[in-house]
Design an enzyme around this catalytic site. Structure first.
Site, mmCIF file in Angstrom:
data_model
loop_
_atom_site.group_PDB
_atom_site.id
_atom_site.type_symbol
_atom_site.label_atom_id
_atom_site.label_comp_id
_atom_site.label_asym_id
_atom_site.label_seq_id
_atom_site.Cartn_x
_atom_site.Cartn_y
_atom_site.Cartn_z
ATOM 1 N N ASP A 97 12.632 5.657 6.372
ATOM 2 C CA ASP A 97 11.478 5.014 5.749
ATOM 3 C C ASP A 97 10.986 5.957 4.655
ATOM 4 O O ASP A 97 10.785 7.140 4.904
ATOM 5 C CB ASP A 97 10.379 4.828 6.810
ATOM 6 C CG ASP A 97 9.600 3.551 6.611
ATOM 7 O OD1 ASP A 97 9.123 3.341 5.486
ATOM 8 O OD2 ASP A 97 9.447 2.781 7.574
ATOM 9 N N ASP A 194 8.465 1.828 1.479
ATOM 10 C CA ASP A 194 7.148 1.328 1.858
ATOM 11 C C ASP A 194 6.341 0.882 0.635
ATOM 12 O O ASP A 194 6.293 1.594 -0.380
ATOM 13 C CB ASP A 194 6.414 2.475 2.575
ATOM 14 C CG ASP A 194 5.150 2.034 3.287
ATOM 15 O OD1 ASP A 194 5.266 1.248 4.238
ATOM 16 O OD2 ASP A 194 4.057 2.478 2.883
ATOM 17 N N GLU A 247 9.758 -2.781 0.699
ATOM 18 C CA GLU A 247 8.688 -3.571 1.296
ATOM 19 C C GLU A 247 7.780 -3.956 0.142
ATOM 20 O O GLU A 247 7.162 -3.097 -0.481
ATOM 21 C CB GLU A 247 7.912 -2.769 2.341
ATOM 22 C CG GLU A 247 6.957 -3.665 3.117
ATOM 23 C CD GLU A 247 5.689 -2.989 3.572
ATOM 24 O OE1 GLU A 247 5.049 -3.471 4.506
ATOM 25 O OE2 GLU A 247 5.294 -1.967 2.966
ATOM 26 N N HIS A 313 6.851 -3.667 12.603
ATOM 27 C CA HIS A 313 5.785 -2.937 13.290
ATOM 28 C C HIS A 313 4.384 -3.310 12.796
ATOM 29 O O HIS A 313 3.401 -2.758 13.276
ATOM 30 C CB HIS A 313 6.019 -1.438 13.104
ATOM 31 C CG HIS A 313 5.915 -1.052 11.651
ATOM 32 N ND1 HIS A 313 6.847 -1.446 10.714
ATOM 33 C CD2 HIS A 313 4.969 -0.365 10.980
ATOM 34 C CE1 HIS A 313 6.466 -1.004 9.528
ATOM 35 N NE2 HIS A 313 5.335 -0.343 9.655
ATOM 36 N N ASP A 314 4.306 -4.200 11.816
ATOM 37 C CA ASP A 314 2.993 -4.621 11.295
ATOM 38 C C ASP A 314 2.627 -6.033 11.741
ATOM 39 O O ASP A 314 1.552 -6.536 11.393
ATOM 40 C CB ASP A 314 2.999 -4.630 9.758
ATOM 41 C CG ASP A 314 3.082 -3.239 9.155
ATOM 42 O OD1 ASP A 314 2.654 -2.271 9.812
ATOM 43 O OD2 ASP A 314 3.575 -3.125 8.012
HETATM 44 O O1 ISL Z 1 0.111 -5.110 7.856
HETATM 45 C C1 ISL Z 1 -0.191 -5.622 6.829
HETATM 46 C C2 ISL Z 1 -0.358 -7.029 6.721
HETATM 47 O O2 ISL Z 1 0.123 -7.699 7.783
HETATM 48 C C3 ISL Z 1 -0.345 -4.934 5.586
HETATM 49 O O3 ISL Z 1 -1.622 -4.815 5.183
HETATM 50 C C4 ISL Z 1 0.406 -3.638 5.564
HETATM 51 O O4 ISL Z 1 -0.434 -2.585 5.576
HETATM 52 C C5 ISL Z 1 1.247 -3.668 4.348
HETATM 53 O O5 ISL Z 1 2.224 -4.615 4.623
HETATM 54 C C6 ISL Z 1 1.895 -2.355 4.032
HETATM 55 O O6 ISL Z 1 2.614 -1.866 5.114
HETATM 56 C C7 ISL Z 1 3.234 -0.628 5.025
HETATM 57 O O7 ISL Z 1 2.425 0.366 4.448
HETATM 58 C C8 ISL Z 1 1.271 0.756 5.172
HETATM 59 C C9 ISL Z 1 1.550 1.028 6.643
HETATM 60 O O8 ISL Z 1 0.346 1.112 7.341
HETATM 61 C C10 ISL Z 1 2.412 -0.048 7.263
HETATM 62 O O9 ISL Z 1 2.703 0.253 8.588
HETATM 63 C C11 ISL Z 1 3.631 -0.169 6.412
HETATM 64 O O10 ISL Z 1 4.585 -1.054 6.940
HETATM 65 C C12 ISL Z 1 0.760 1.989 4.502
HETATM 66 O O11 ISL Z 1 1.762 2.945 4.401
#
Ligand code: ISL
Length: 536
Positions: A97, A194, A247, A313-314
């Protein structure tokens, strides 16, 4: 020419919740090494590791303090080297990541930037009070934080402990390239990047006021980002046998095409996740299959190659989100697996999805660990949204649903001690060991699906055609060089008769999630993969 990563199945590991080997309640690298053979058996080819770098953990590792070291919670660099070695032996690839929109505020660069020590002075986005804009951030927070030593404000689109890097500074881009080379030289096969489509903030002026993310038009999928990604590809990635998946929040098909033009290899779109929400994810709506399927069809036809996923994971767990997680937990999980592995693109499977883990039954905010959920809850309360309503919204969409620990056996088996976050449900009811044993388990079905996909070029590279979308049914075809597959999925708890909608006489059932297959008929949350029979 086809690429290896197009034929691959990627498995995401959230290390914190995967397997604890040393009894501290957190998953770790030795735990992952222990389980690699099972993942190999499942049939996956690539493992994407959510961040394992040194981190103060304000956002579970997405706030990186040192890109060149492993957090002690997860093990050591020696463990990482061992993981790479064992994976290689098993012919599994590892993808890291790459979190480069921001660092942790404990990163050395930030500490030096605070002190105006060159060359770090402009590594972050610093402004005086008069220059601040009205932007709002991803974690329901303000985006400018005052730093008393430097006597200026820094921008953070996420938590205040995650300051955004300044991509106008070529030194920052050079740092990123160095980090990438370091990991590629170690033997990783690529990166999941990310929030990569927001790294370049074109302007720091005010944004259009809106319910959430005021200012986003100034940084979403900008040309500057594409240029940086192209440069990184030219200077670094093109010299290795690797791939990148971005992402990309709020990405459109058009932006996805730009971001994959000599830049990334594929992106995660978020649009299909909007089928059960209104504008922001916290405002839920009943799941709308028509919207969901139409969005998928749009992406399948407009973007030649993309990342396919239902969970990470989100996100809440898909069996709960799209099905019935008590009465039809297994059936829903299998039906969704049929979707995941028969669309065009690289499938990304998230840990636990292959046994059908459902959402947890959290009781109150005391059960919730995620920073986003806590910030949003606080914001809702400050807006005088009643506590029970605010809690209902969090319970539906909290990222912690995707982060519950893996139940390896009936006693739990994740850790010898209390895990950092609980299991989603009693491990006696659902666990990995039982899934590996039972012939009709979700795991076995996913294994079969992955095999089917691997042996069927039409399911990987075939053209996609939407056939039927109703409130209950989603059906599509995949066709390659005259070979035709038909996939029919029932997203409802009702029996569906297909007699008047899809003509099935020429098709043979290849795989279905109910043992008793009856032509022209789908069970609740039933699904079928069929092949057109060609007369010789
Ligand atoms: O989870 C979210 C919406 O469902 C988003 O707001 C999320 O924060 C966004 O998709 C970005 O995600 C990534 O970056 C974030 C981190 O907290 C997440 O875990 C990651 O997947 C910041 O680094």
């Amino acid at each position: 020419m086809n690429k290896w990563w197009q034929e691959a199945v990627v498995y995401q590991i959230y290390p914190r919740s995967f397997k604890d080997s040393n009894g501290d309640g957190f998953g770790d690298l030795p735990g992952i090494i222990e389980k690699l053979p099972i993942l190999k058996d499942l049939g996956v080819d690539v493992i994407w590791l959510s961040p394992v770098y040194t981190s103060p953990d304000k956002d579970n590792g997405y706030d990186i303090e040192d890109y060149y070291n492993i957090d002690p919670k997860y093990g050591t660099m020696k463990d990482m080297d061992k993981l790479l070695k064992v994976a290689k032996k098993l012919e599994l690839r590892i993808v890291m990541d790459l979190v480069i929109n921001h660092t942790s505020d404990r990163h050395d660069w930030f500490k030096k930037s605070v002190e105006r020590i060159d060359p770090y002075t402009d590594y972050y986005i610093w402004k005086d009070k008069e220059e601040l804009n009205n932007w709002t951030g991803f974690f329901a927070d303000k985006v400018w934080e005052y730093e008393p030593i430097r006597k200026q404000y820094y921008l953070h689109l996420f938590a205040k402990e995650q300051p955004d890097l300044n991509y106008y500074n070529p030194a920052v881009i050079k740092e990123v390239k160095d980090i990438m080379r370091f990991w590629l030289d170690k033997g990783v096969s690529g990166f999941r990047c990310d929030v990569i489509n927001i790294i370049y903030k074109t302007s720091l002026s005010d944004g259009k006021k809106q319910l959430a993310l005021t200012g986003i038009e100034h940084y979403l999928s900008q040309e500057g980002t594409v240029k940086i990604l192209q440069e990184i590809r030219r200077d670094v990635l093109s010299q290795y046998d690797c791939f990148t998946v971005g992402e990309t929040v709020f990405v459109t098909p058009k932006a996805a095409l730009q971001l994959t033009d000599q830049a990334l290899d594929m992106v995660f779109s978020f649009e299909h996740l909007e089928a059960d929400q209104m504008y922001v994810k916290w405002i839920s709506k009943p799941f709308n299959l028509k919207k969901f399927a139409n969005i998928i069809s749009k992406w399948q036809t407009e973007v030649p190659w993309n990342a396919i996923y239902l969970e990470n994971h989100d996100q809440p767990r898909s069996v709960t989100r799209y099905g019935e997680d008590e009465k039809y937990q297994q059936e829903t999980a299998k039906m969704l697996g049929m979707l995941l592995f028969t669309l065009r693109g690289t499938p990304f499977l998230y840990q636990g999805e292959e046994i059908g883990i459902r959402d947890a039954r959290f009781n109150s905010m005391l059960d919730i660990k995620d920073v986003e959920s806590h910030n949003v809850y606080a914001l809702m309360r400050s807006m005088r949204i009643p506590a029970n309503l605010a809690w209902k919204m969090i319970l539906k969409k909290s990222r912690d649903h995707g982060r519950t620990v893996i139940p390896w056996d009936a006693s739990g088996g994740f850790s010898e001690t209390t895990p950092w976050l609980n299991y989603a449900q009693n491990p006696q009811e659902l666990n990995y060991e039982d899934n590996l044993k039972r012939p009709d388990s979700v795991w076995k079905f996913y294994q079969e699906l992955i095999q089917l996909r691997k042996n069927t070029p039409a399911l990987i590279f075939g053209e996609y055609y939407e056939i039927l979308v109703t409130k209950q049914i989603y059906a599509y075809k995949r066709i390659l060089e005259g070979e035709e597959y038909l996939i029919i999925l029932n997203f409802s708890n009702k029996f569906v008769n297909l007699k008047d909608t899809i003509y099935l006489n020429k098709y043979k059932i290849i795989l279905a999630n109910y043992k008793l297959e009856i032509r022209n008929f789908l069970w609740p949350f039933g699904g079928m993969i069929l092949k057109k029979e060609v007369k010789k």
